[in-house]
Design a protein around this motif. Structure first.
Motif, PDB file in Angstrom:
ATOM      1  N   PRO A 159       0.807  -1.234   0.000  1.00 30.88           N
ATOM      2  CA  PRO A 159       0.000   0.000   0.000  1.00 30.88           C
ATOM      3  C   PRO A 159       0.835   1.278   0.000  1.00 30.88           C
ATOM      4  O   PRO A 159       0.443   2.285  -0.594  1.00 30.88           O
ATOM      5  CB  PRO A 159      -0.822  -0.119   1.289  1.00 30.88           C
ATOM      6  N   ALA A 160       2.002   1.249   0.641  1.00 28.53           N
ATOM      7  CA  ALA A 160       2.805   2.466   0.754  1.00 28.53           C
ATOM      8  C   ALA A 160       3.381   2.913  -0.580  1.00 28.53           C
ATOM      9  O   ALA A 160       3.639   4.099  -0.787  1.00 28.53           O
ATOM     10  CB  ALA A 160       3.935   2.242   1.756  1.00 28.53           C
ATOM     11  N   THR A 161       3.588   1.954  -1.499  1.00 31.97           N
ATOM     12  CA  THR A 161       4.195   2.296  -2.793  1.00 31.97           C
ATOM     13  C   THR A 161       3.192   2.265  -3.923  1.00 31.97           C
ATOM     14  O   THR A 161       3.553   2.421  -5.078  1.00 31.97           O
ATOM     15  CB  THR A 161       5.334   1.310  -3.106  1.00 31.97           C
ATOM     16  N   ALA A 162       1.921   2.064  -3.608  1.00 25.44           N
ATOM     17  CA  ALA A 162       0.914   1.887  -4.646  1.00 25.44           C
ATOM     18  C   ALA A 162       0.617   3.192  -5.368  1.00 25.44           C
ATOM     19  O   ALA A 162       0.696   4.272  -4.802  1.00 25.44           O
ATOM     20  CB  ALA A 162      -0.372   1.338  -4.036  1.00 25.44           C
ATOM     21  N   SER A 163       0.261   3.024  -6.644  1.00 26.14           N
ATOM     22  CA  SER A 163      -0.152   4.170  -7.444  1.00 26.14           C
ATOM     23  C   SER A 163      -1.582   4.546  -7.104  1.00 26.14           C
ATOM     24  O   SER A 163      -2.419   3.701  -6.828  1.00 26.14           O
ATOM     25  CB  SER A 163      -0.039   3.836  -8.936  1.00 26.14           C
ATOM     26  N   ALA A 164      -1.870   5.835  -7.138  1.00 27.33           N
ATOM     27  CA  ALA A 164      -3.230   6.300  -6.848  1.00 27.33           C
ATOM     28  C   ALA A 164      -4.162   6.057  -8.017  1.00 27.33           C
ATOM     29  O   ALA A 164      -5.375   6.073  -7.873  1.00 27.33           O
ATOM     30  CB  ALA A 164      -3.209   7.778  -6.494  1.00 27.33           C
ATOM     31  N   SER A 165      -3.595   5.800  -9.210  1.00 30.54           N
ATOM     32  CA  SER A 165      -4.397   5.625 -10.425  1.00 30.54           C
ATOM     33  C   SER A 165      -4.638   4.140 -10.684  1.00 30.54           C
ATOM     34  O   SER A 165      -3.707   3.394 -10.992  1.00 30.54           O
ATOM     35  CB  SER A 165      -3.677   6.255 -11.623  1.00 30.54           C
ATOM     36  N   LEU A 166      -5.900   3.705 -10.548  1.00 29.90           N
ATOM     37  CA  LEU A 166      -6.278   2.320 -10.796  1.00 29.90           C
ATOM     38  C   LEU A 166      -7.316   2.305 -11.901  1.00 29.90           C
ATOM     39  O   LEU A 166      -8.419   2.846 -11.742  1.00 29.90           O
ATOM     40  CB  LEU A 166      -6.842   1.668  -9.531  1.00 29.90           C
ATOM     41  N   SER A 167      -6.982   1.666 -13.027  1.00 28.21           N
ATOM     42  CA  SER A 167      -7.871   1.661 -14.182  1.00 28.21           C
ATOM     43  C   SER A 167      -9.176   0.935 -13.880  1.00 28.21           C
ATOM     44  O   SER A 167      -9.199  -0.081 -13.178  1.00 28.21           O
ATOM     45  CB  SER A 167      -7.177   0.991 -15.372  1.00 28.21           C
ATOM     46  N   LYS A 168     -10.265   1.452 -14.402  1.00 28.70           N
ATOM     47  CA  LYS A 168     -11.588   0.848 -14.243  1.00 28.70           C
ATOM     48  C   LYS A 168     -12.120   0.295 -15.566  1.00 28.70           C
ATOM     49  O   LYS A 168     -13.292  -0.081 -15.647  1.00 28.70           O
ATOM     50  CB  LYS A 168     -12.571   1.886 -13.699  1.00 28.70           C
ATOM     51  N   THR A 169     -11.279   0.225 -16.579  1.00 25.52           N
ATOM     52  CA  THR A 169     -11.718  -0.247 -17.897  1.00 25.52           C
ATOM     53  C   THR A 169     -10.791  -1.352 -18.397  1.00 25.52           C
ATOM     54  O   THR A 169      -9.627  -1.433 -17.989  1.00 25.52           O
ATOM     55  CB  THR A 169     -11.727   0.904 -18.914  1.00 25.52           C
ATOM     56  N   PRO A 170     -11.289  -2.204 -19.302  1.00 21.72           N
ATOM     57  CA  PRO A 170     -10.430  -3.260 -19.857  1.00 21.72           C
ATOM     58  C   PRO A 170      -9.300  -2.678 -20.698  1.00 21.72           C
ATOM     59  O   PRO A 170      -9.435  -1.620 -21.329  1.00 21.72           O
ATOM     60  CB  PRO A 170     -11.392  -4.079 -20.725  1.00 21.72           C
ATOM     61  N   LEU A 171      -8.212  -3.426 -20.724  1.00 20.63           N
ATOM     62  CA  LEU A 171      -7.100  -3.084 -21.601  1.00 20.63           C
ATOM     63  C   LEU A 171      -7.469  -3.358 -23.049  1.00 20.63           C
ATOM     64  O   LEU A 171      -7.060  -2.642 -23.973  1.00 20.63           O
ATOM     65  CB  LEU A 171      -5.883  -3.913 -21.190  1.00 20.63           C
ATOM     66  N   HIS A 172      -8.294  -4.421 -23.273  1.00 22.87           N
ATOM     67  CA  HIS A 172      -8.695  -4.814 -24.622  1.00 22.87           C
ATOM     68  C   HIS A 172      -9.947  -5.683 -24.511  1.00 22.87           C
ATOM     69  O   HIS A 172     -10.173  -6.363 -23.509  1.00 22.87           O
ATOM     70  CB  HIS A 172      -7.577  -5.612 -25.299  1.00 22.87           C
ATOM     71  N   THR A 173     -10.777  -5.657 -25.552  1.00 29.22           N
ATOM     72  CA  THR A 173     -11.974  -6.492 -25.613  1.00 29.22           C
ATOM     73  C   THR A 173     -11.994  -7.271 -26.919  1.00 29.22           C
ATOM     74  O   THR A 173     -11.797  -6.705 -27.992  1.00 29.22           O
ATOM     75  CB  THR A 173     -13.254  -5.646 -25.500  1.00 29.22           C
ATOM     76  N   VAL A 174     -12.223  -8.572 -26.822  1.00 27.67           N
ATOM     77  CA  VAL A 174     -12.337  -9.446 -27.995  1.00 27.67           C
ATOM     78  C   VAL A 174     -13.817  -9.554 -28.357  1.00 27.67           C
ATOM     79  O   VAL A 174     -14.638 -10.013 -27.549  1.00 27.67           O
ATOM     80  CB  VAL A 174     -11.759 -10.842 -27.703  1.00 27.67           C
ATOM     81  N   ASP A 175     -14.151  -9.147 -29.589  1.00 25.83           N
ATOM     82  CA  ASP A 175     -15.548  -9.130 -30.036  1.00 25.83           C
ATOM     83  C   ASP A 175     -15.889 -10.291 -30.974  1.00 25.83           C
ATOM     84  O   ASP A 175     -17.035 -10.388 -31.423  1.00 25.83           O
ATOM     85  CB  ASP A 175     -15.854  -7.815 -30.766  1.00 25.83           C
TER      86      ASP A 175
END
Length: 508
Positions: A245-261
């Motif tokens: 937790p002490a070194t964690a980034s404050a920015s956490l993505s809420k979306t997929p990196l990629h989607t297979v359709d």
């Protein structure tokens, strides 16, 4: 959703509420809390009223110290009969665990059922045998509210050793690092469109002590949604925020990196990442849907692409997929068409190379490729059968079906999960819709001299010698995985939550 859908989503069953092997006890089932760890068994030894009064042997009728008087007429009560799965419980009865058989046993009830999960690499090292236990998981939900589904990255900490008696004091057999603190759950949630049919984390290279990737290096997780989409997430920042937790980034993505359709609206349950191969920096992901199509997605450092041409030898729903642990271009699949097929992605026609038709008498639900003996493949069928195959005997699917090396018919309902032990080539775990998680050792040979005798002989004669342990108490078990960093530890998920346990046969 398909046949692996949960029983009424978000509701807890009111019946069987603990774990076996067990004795049958009478009690009223209590509703458990949601979204937290529970100790369902902490009061098991506190209420002795039903078992009779407990008398201090060193105390006489007047409450004074004295010698114990023995009534020679009194008969010792008979030992309770062992409970066998499938035995009907009478009204008011439920299963209580024999805690002496569980060095470790904890349960967790999430807000929504998570019917698929995977174990994540953490930074606590390998071959961990002490207590308390900690682990990291990623799971996908099947929420009653379609907008509430998520991918959950979890950290479980403080999972203490099972104590048979709450009053048990630290003895010479106790671990120095054991603790009475309550378990702690921390998590990070990523919104997910649709319920998660299957979730898989990308395998990492050895050694296990190396720890997970640190941002900006990715730690990929794939999901197969009931919407037909296959999403790929990078959960490295989320996991790092839990582990450090002490070194964690404050920015956490809420979306997929990629989607297979490519699957369109066809949902699926078959999903698997390729194993690490040499110095290659590319990763392969296979996904199979209910319309018999299998697609290959390749992740390189600069791009993610899905081949437009599917693998298409199956004639019904693809239920499970497994990459070969040894050959980087080979994978196996199983299907509701009752077949198991083996493929090589280098074949341009996208057809299976070998296989066996009629592998089970019903749908083949799950498969697992032995990590140590590359020619052994285990499978579980809708009829409840567990089979182990020698792939060297596989021919074309039009050839006569080979005989399996092993065939067990212990489970009485569909097999929903099967997995070989990560280091012991003869051991595997299986889960079924009959509310059992079973642990097997195929190297055990039946000894006539050790067959059951006495009044229970008839009841126990059909128990396979290779069945080492039967864990119960969960309802509608969906997946089971061995923890690769904590020897002998198993995690399972069901409609009513998670269990993590270690059984005596695997406690060394």
């Amino acid at each position: 959703m398909g046949k692996r859908a949960s029983s009424p989503v978000g509701e807890r069953p009111a019946a069987k509420s603990a774990v076996a092997p067990a004795q049958t006890e009478r009690a009223a089932a209590e509703q458990d809390g949601m979204g937290e760890f529970e100790d369902q068994w902490e009061d098991e030894f506190e209420d002795d009223e039903e078992a009779g009064e407990v008398v201090d042997a060193a105390e006489n009728e007047d409450g004074e110290d004295g010698e114990m008087e023995v009534d020679e007429q009194e008969q010792r009560p008979a030992s309770p009969k062992p409970y066998l799965p499938g035995t009907k419980l009478e009204e008011g009865e439920f299963l209580a665990p024999d805690l002496s058989t569980y060095p470790l046993l904890h349960s967790f009830v999430p807000t929504w059922p998570s019917l698929s999960f995977d174990i994540l690499r953490d930074n606590d090292g390998e071959e961990r045998r002490g207590y308390p236990v900690s682990c990291a998981l990623v799971a996908g939900t099947q929420a009653g509210d379609p907008t509430a589904n998520e991918v959950t990255v979890m950290r479980w900490e403080g999972l203490g050793k099972t104590r048979r008696d709450p009053e048990e004091s630290d003895g010479e057999d106790s671990d120095d690092d054991d603790t009475e603190d309550d378990p702690v759950l921390t998590f990070r949630a990523i919104p997910h469109k649709g319920g998660v049919n299957r979730i898989r984390a990308r395998p990492l290279g050895n050694p296990l002590s190396q720890g997970p990737p640190l941002p900006p290096d990715p730690y990929h997780v794939a999901t197969f949604s009931e919407t037909g989409k296959v999403h790929i997430f990078d959960i490295a920042p989320h996991l790092n925020s839990l582990l450090s937790p002490a070194t964690a980034s404050a920015s956490l993505s809420k979306t997929p990196l990629h989607t297979v359709d490519n699957h369109g609206r066809a949902e699926g349950f078959a999903l698997d990442w390729s194993k690490p191969s040499g110095s290659s920096t590319s990763h392969r992901l296979l996904s199979g849907d209910i319309y018999s199509k299998i697609y290959l997605t390749t992740l390189s450092p600069s791009s993610i692409t899905t081949s437009p041409k599917p693998f298409s030898s199956h004639t019904d729903s693809v239920e499970d997929i497994q990459w070969s642990p040894q050959e980087a271009t080979v994978f196996a699949s199983c299907s509701a068409d009752r077949s198991i097929r083996v493929w090589d992605i280098r074949m341009k026609e996208r057809k299976s190379a070998i296989g066996v038709a009629g592998a089970h008498s019903s749908d083949v639900n799950v498969i697992s490729w032995n990590l140590s003996t590359q020619y052994l493949l285990a499978s579980g069928g809708d009829e409840g059968g567990i089979k182990v195959w020698d792939l060297r005997n596989f021919k074309g699917t039009s050839a006569p079906a080979p005989t399996p090396v092993v065939h067990f018919s212990w489970h009485t309902a569909p097999i929903t999960s099967i997995e070989w032990h990560p280091t012991d080539e003869s051991c595997l775990a299986a889960a079924g819709a009959d509310d059992q998680v079973t642990l097997w050792d195929l190297s055990v040979e039946e000894d006539e001299d050790e067959r059951p005798t006495g009044p229970d002989a008839d009841r126990l004669r059909d128990v396979p010698a290779q069945l080492l342990f039967c864990h119960q108490g969960q309802s509608d078990v969906k997946e089971v995985h061995w923890h690769p960093q904590i020897p002998g530890t198993v995690v399972s998920t069901a409609a009513d939550g998670f269990n993590i346990f270690k059984s005596l046969p695997f406690s060394s």
